[in-house]
Design an enzyme around this catalytic site. Structure first.
Site, mmCIF file in Angstrom:
data_model
loop_
_atom_site.group_PDB
_atom_site.id
_atom_site.type_symbol
_atom_site.label_atom_id
_atom_site.label_comp_id
_atom_site.label_asym_id
_atom_site.label_seq_id
_atom_site.Cartn_x
_atom_site.Cartn_y
_atom_site.Cartn_z
ATOM 1 N N GLN A 45 0.816 -1.220 0.000
ATOM 2 C CA GLN A 45 0.000 0.000 0.000
ATOM 3 C C GLN A 45 0.850 1.271 0.000
ATOM 4 O O GLN A 45 0.646 2.171 -0.823
ATOM 5 C CB GLN A 45 -0.926 -0.002 1.222
ATOM 6 C CG GLN A 45 -1.956 -1.116 1.227
ATOM 7 C CD GLN A 45 -2.898 -0.980 2.402
ATOM 8 O OE1 GLN A 45 -3.813 -0.152 2.392
ATOM 9 N NE2 GLN A 45 -2.676 -1.772 3.447
ATOM 10 N N LEU B 241 13.396 -9.314 0.469
ATOM 11 C CA LEU B 241 13.754 -9.088 1.872
ATOM 12 C C LEU B 241 14.074 -10.387 2.603
ATOM 13 O O LEU B 241 14.601 -10.345 3.713
ATOM 14 C CB LEU B 241 12.652 -8.321 2.603
ATOM 15 C CG LEU B 241 12.809 -6.783 2.565
ATOM 16 C CD1 LEU B 241 12.589 -6.257 1.161
ATOM 17 C CD2 LEU B 241 11.851 -6.114 3.539
ATOM 18 N N ALA C 45 7.546 -5.218 4.045
ATOM 19 C CA ALA C 45 7.548 -5.930 5.324
ATOM 20 C C ALA C 45 6.736 -7.208 5.206
ATOM 21 O O ALA C 45 5.964 -7.390 4.262
ATOM 22 C CB ALA C 45 6.964 -5.056 6.435
ATOM 23 N N THR D 149 3.675 -8.650 6.546
ATOM 24 C CA THR D 149 2.500 -8.076 7.203
ATOM 25 C C THR D 149 1.407 -9.103 7.470
ATOM 26 O O THR D 149 0.315 -8.725 7.914
ATOM 27 C CB THR D 149 1.916 -6.932 6.352
ATOM 28 O OG1 THR D 149 1.610 -7.423 5.037
ATOM 29 C CG2 THR D 149 2.909 -5.776 6.248
ATOM 30 N N THR E 90 5.342 -0.175 13.448
ATOM 31 C CA THR E 90 3.941 -0.445 13.744
ATOM 32 C C THR E 90 3.561 -0.204 15.205
ATOM 33 O O THR E 90 4.417 -0.301 16.099
ATOM 34 C CB THR E 90 3.620 -1.920 13.388
ATOM 35 O OG1 THR E 90 2.302 -2.263 13.807
ATOM 36 C CG2 THR E 90 4.588 -2.871 14.093
ATOM 37 N N ASP E 91 2.288 0.047 15.420
ATOM 38 C CA ASP E 91 1.740 0.138 16.770
ATOM 39 C C ASP E 91 1.794 -1.203 17.493
ATOM 40 O O ASP E 91 1.694 -1.255 18.724
ATOM 41 C CB ASP E 91 0.284 0.608 16.716
ATOM 42 C CG ASP E 91 -0.597 -0.328 15.904
ATOM 43 O OD1 ASP E 91 -0.363 -0.435 14.686
ATOM 44 O OD2 ASP E 91 -1.498 -0.967 16.478
ATOM 45 N N TYR F 31 4.422 -11.048 15.026
ATOM 46 C CA TYR F 31 4.625 -9.933 14.104
ATOM 47 C C TYR F 31 5.213 -8.732 14.849
ATOM 48 O O TYR F 31 6.200 -8.132 14.413
ATOM 49 C CB TYR F 31 3.304 -9.559 13.450
ATOM 50 C CG TYR F 31 3.319 -8.238 12.720
ATOM 51 C CD1 TYR F 31 3.986 -8.091 11.509
ATOM 52 C CD2 TYR F 31 2.671 -7.120 13.251
ATOM 53 C CE1 TYR F 31 4.004 -6.883 10.840
ATOM 54 C CE2 TYR F 31 2.678 -5.906 12.595
ATOM 55 C CZ TYR F 31 3.352 -5.788 11.394
ATOM 56 O OH TYR F 31 3.373 -4.578 10.741
ATOM 57 N N LYS G 210 8.899 -6.895 14.271
ATOM 58 C CA LYS G 210 9.019 -5.478 13.941
ATOM 59 C C LYS G 210 9.831 -4.724 15.000
ATOM 60 O O LYS G 210 10.615 -3.832 14.667
ATOM 61 C CB LYS G 210 7.627 -4.848 13.790
ATOM 62 C CG LYS G 210 6.857 -5.339 12.574
ATOM 63 C CD LYS G 210 7.517 -4.940 11.260
ATOM 64 C CE LYS G 210 7.352 -3.484 10.960
ATOM 65 N NZ LYS G 210 7.906 -3.101 9.624
ATOM 66 N N TRP H 271 -3.110 0.769 11.397
ATOM 67 C CA TRP H 271 -4.390 0.618 10.694
ATOM 68 C C TRP H 271 -4.347 1.239 9.289
ATOM 69 O O TRP H 271 -5.168 2.078 8.922
ATOM 70 C CB TRP H 271 -5.516 1.236 11.520
ATOM 71 C CG TRP H 271 -5.782 0.578 12.830
ATOM 72 C CD1 TRP H 271 -4.935 -0.195 13.571
ATOM 73 C CD2 TRP H 271 -7.000 0.645 13.600
ATOM 74 N NE1 TRP H 271 -5.534 -0.609 14.736
ATOM 75 C CE2 TRP H 271 -6.806 -0.113 14.787
ATOM 76 C CE3 TRP H 271 -8.218 1.283 13.416
ATOM 77 C CZ2 TRP H 271 -7.787 -0.254 15.768
ATOM 78 C CZ3 TRP H 271 -9.194 1.140 14.395
ATOM 79 C CH2 TRP H 271 -8.980 0.378 15.540
#
Length: 282
Positions: free
Chosen positions: A11, A33, A56, A58, A97-98, A121, A125, A146
């Site tokens: 994205q 990667l 990444a 994901t 990421t959160d 995950y 990260k 998100w």
């Protein structure tokens, strides 16, 4: 600016290609990667002015059973990129990421808060963040959450697909966060890359949409904008079990990014209207 982007179909990578058509965006065929050395070699071969890692692993749930493979992509590859950039004094932007946080409490997470990921995950990260920092050099780690756009796989597109055949959906309502448009993330990464090139300090920053909402609230707004009469039933996370645990509180405090770079969090509702229109127009 001669920009090298890792990622081609994701994205954020697609939005970077749209915002910076002069950038070289490397897909898996050019820099996988899963082969960190190849990523470092690509940087040395192309000698860019800045590097953004928009690629990444994901697949959050699949990482629970394939954590070693996810770690190579999310930690070892960014480490190799960061080391190559540090050696060549090239600015490097890493997207995180959160999910590095455990989601406790209700206060938005600040960049300096202690990470405690709940799932594989998030662990991979976080390992990537730690390796990038250890590499030194000019770098920014940008945590976001998100992510949505008209491209790839995301919550908005899933809702629109489900809503085409159903008039009632049960959606989790006790997870809260800031939906973040991929084009805004891409624009922020470009801003940060240029700022680093021009001598700005690096560090770890947060960038997420505003205002905070739940997945159920996000779904309601999506269907309202799409003009679809879908009833949303709020359910707790416990009624939607997944292999990977998700944090309940994914809200990110973005004030440091605003103070240091003048970048303000986007209103996700305005971005969602554009995305829904784009998806419906396909």
């Amino acid at each position: 600016m001669k920009l090298l982007v890792f990622g081609h179909t994701g994205q954020v990578a697609q939005e970077l290609a749209r915002l910076a058509p002069e950038a070289l965006c490397l897909g898996r065929d050019a820099a996988d990667l899963a082969d960190p050395a190849a990523c470092a070699a690509a940087i040395r071969a192309h000698r860019p002015e800045a590097v953004i890692n928009a690629a990444a692993w994901t697949a959050v749930d699949r990482a629970e059973t394939e954590e070693a493979a996810a770690r190579v992509v999310n930690a070892d590859a960014p480490a190799a990129m960061a080391l190559a950039c540090a050696d060549m004094d090239i600015p490097f932007v890493q997207i995180s990421t959160d999910y590095v946080f455990d989601g406790s409490g209700s206060t938005p997470w600040q960049p300096g808060d202690t990470p405690a990921p709940l799932n594989a995950y998030g662990r991979t990260k976080l390992a990537g963040e730690q390796a990038v920092r250890a590499a030194g050099g000019r770098q920014v780690i940008l945590r976001t959450s998100w992510v949505f756009s008209a491209h790839g796989t995301n919550f908005v597109k899933t809702m629109l697909k489900l809503g085409a055949s159903r008039d009632h959906l049960r959606i989790v309502a006790d997870q809260t966060g800031g939906p973040t448009p991929a084009d805004a993330i891409a624009a922020t990464c470009l801003h940060l890359a240029r700022a680093l090139r021009d001598g700005a300090p690096g560090g770890t920053h947060h960038f997420a949409g505003t205002p905070a909402t739940s997945w159920a609230g996000f779904a309601r707004e999506t269907f309202a904008l799409a003009g679809r009469a879908v009833t949303i039933e709020d359910i707790p996370t416990a009624e939607y079990p997944t292999p990977a645990r998700r944090p309940l509180n994914s809200c990110l405090d973005c004030s440091a990014l605003t103070a240091e770079f003048g970048i303000t969090p986007p209103d996700w509702r305005a971005a969602l209207a554009r995305v829904v229109a784009e998806v419906k127009g396909v």
